[in-house]
Design an enzyme around this catalytic site. Structure first.
Site, short mmCIF file in Angstrom:
data_model
loop_
_atom_site.label_atom_id
_atom_site.label_comp_id
_atom_site.label_asym_id
_atom_site.label_seq_id
_atom_site.Cartn_x
_atom_site.Cartn_y
_atom_site.Cartn_z
CE LYS A 124 -2.02 -1.28 3.82
NZ LYS A 124 -2.85 -1.35 5.06
CB SER A 131 -8.75 0.75 0.06
OG SER A 131 -8.98 0.45 1.42
N PRO A 161 2.35 -8.53 5.76
CG PRO A 161 3.45 -9.93 7.25
CD PRO A 161 3.19 -8.49 6.97
NE ARG A 202 -9.60 -1.09 -3.29
CZ ARG A 202 -9.54 -1.59 -4.52
NH1 ARG A 202 -10.63 -2.08 -5.08
NH2 ARG A 202 -8.41 -1.62 -5.18
NE ARG A 241 -11.88 3.79 10.84
CZ ARG A 241 -11.96 3.99 9.52
NH1 ARG A 241 -12.92 4.72 9.02
NH2 ARG A 241 -11.04 3.47 8.72
CD GLU A 256 -4.70 2.36 7.15
OE1 GLU A 256 -5.16 3.50 7.27
OE2 GLU A 256 -4.57 1.80 6.06
CD GLU A 258 -7.78 5.87 8.57
OE1 GLU A 258 -7.46 7.06 8.37
OE2 GLU A 258 -7.73 4.99 7.69
#
Length: 286
Positions: A124, A131, A161, A202, A241, A256, A258
């Site tokens: 990423k 995303s 991974p 997405r 978040r 993540e 946020e």
């Protein structure tokens, strides 16, 4: 005079994707005069009592410009220094170094060679939202061309991974308002989902959730560690978040954090959450 609040979006989504619809009446009920505007519009952000980052989802392609705008806004939430830190996902490596259980993450800077896990993995961009630019690869695959494409856009690449628990359980998102837990929701695996018609993110399948104790404990540790790295109090974060997944051993891991412009799942939780958000905005002004 009523305090003024501007919810900042982008040109494609000036008032968001609908998730924040309940926030406007909640802020109004607590005495705010509320409006929405794209962050790069001529709106008078400097005179607002609170400018709240919401659907600013085009920032990834214009991060330098976006950060300059953030620093020009006197009453921005979350604050510009938080945004600068959080909009580059290399913060995950900092949290990992601080001892936080994070999905194993390696950062490949432009010009550096990449090595790939022996299992399925994800690549990423270090700067990205919704995303976009995220791709999954099978074990043994050579993802060098994808890494090179991200580098060509001026971003580093994160290699992680793939966590197979996402296929069965998805991600768990825990939402904090003013540093205090508010609610949680689940997000189904997104890598195979289609882009929204705006082209900015997405589409997600979300559902309300009651987080288990170990997930809440990790989310608390994540916020404490991030606040320490930023040199602020947790209460100075209007919203946060914390996105978690389960590792192979069943224990929660941070995927993540946020702190910039996350969807907060107001449509997946109790109606009082929007009022908690509005109360947190008032807390920030106090």
């Amino acid at each position: 005079m009523s305090p003024t609040a501007i919810l900042a979006g982008c040109a494609e989504l000036p008032s968001g994707d609908g998730d924040d619809d309940a926030v406007v009446p909640a802020l109004t009920a607590l005495g705010f005069s509320v409006s929405s505007a794209p962050w790069d519009s001529p709106a008078d952000f400097s005179s607002a009592d609170a400018v709240v980052l919401r659907a600013t989802w085009d920032y990834a392609a214009r991060r330098t410009e976006f950060l300059a705008w953030c620093e020009s806004v006197p009453s921005l939430f979350n604050a510009a220094e938080v945004v600068r830190w959080n909009t580059d996902k290399s913060y995950l490596v900092e949290l990992l170094d601080a001892g936080v259980p994070v999905v194993p993450t390696s950062l490949v800077s432009p010009g550096s060679p990449a090595s790939f896990p022996s299992s399925d993995f994800v690549v990423k961009p270090s700067v990205g939202a919704g995303s976009r630019g995220v791709a999954r690869f099978a074990a043994g695959a050579d993802a060098s061309s994808h890494v090179a494409a991200l580098h060509a856009e001026g971003h580093g690449a994160l290699i992680q991974p793939y966590q197979s628990s996402v296929d069965s359980s998805g991600e768990l998102a825990l939402v904090y308002l003013g540093g205090i837990y508010s609610h949680a929701f689940t997000k189904a695996a997104m890598l195979e989902s289609t882009m929204d018609e705006s082209g900015l993110y997405r589409s997600e399948k979300l559902a309300p959730a009651t987080p288990p104790v170990d997930a809440v404990a990790l989310a608390e540790d994540v916020l404490d560690a991030a606040s320490a790295l930023l040199g602020i109090l947790r209460a100075e974060l209007l919203y946060a978040r914390v996105d978690l997944v389960r590792g192979a051993d069943g224990k929660p891991l941070l995927l993540e954090l946020e702190l910039t412009e996350p969807s907060l799942g107001f449509r997946q939780t109790d109606p009082a959450a929007a009022l908690r958000f509005a109360s947190a905005v008032r807390q920030q002004l106090a």
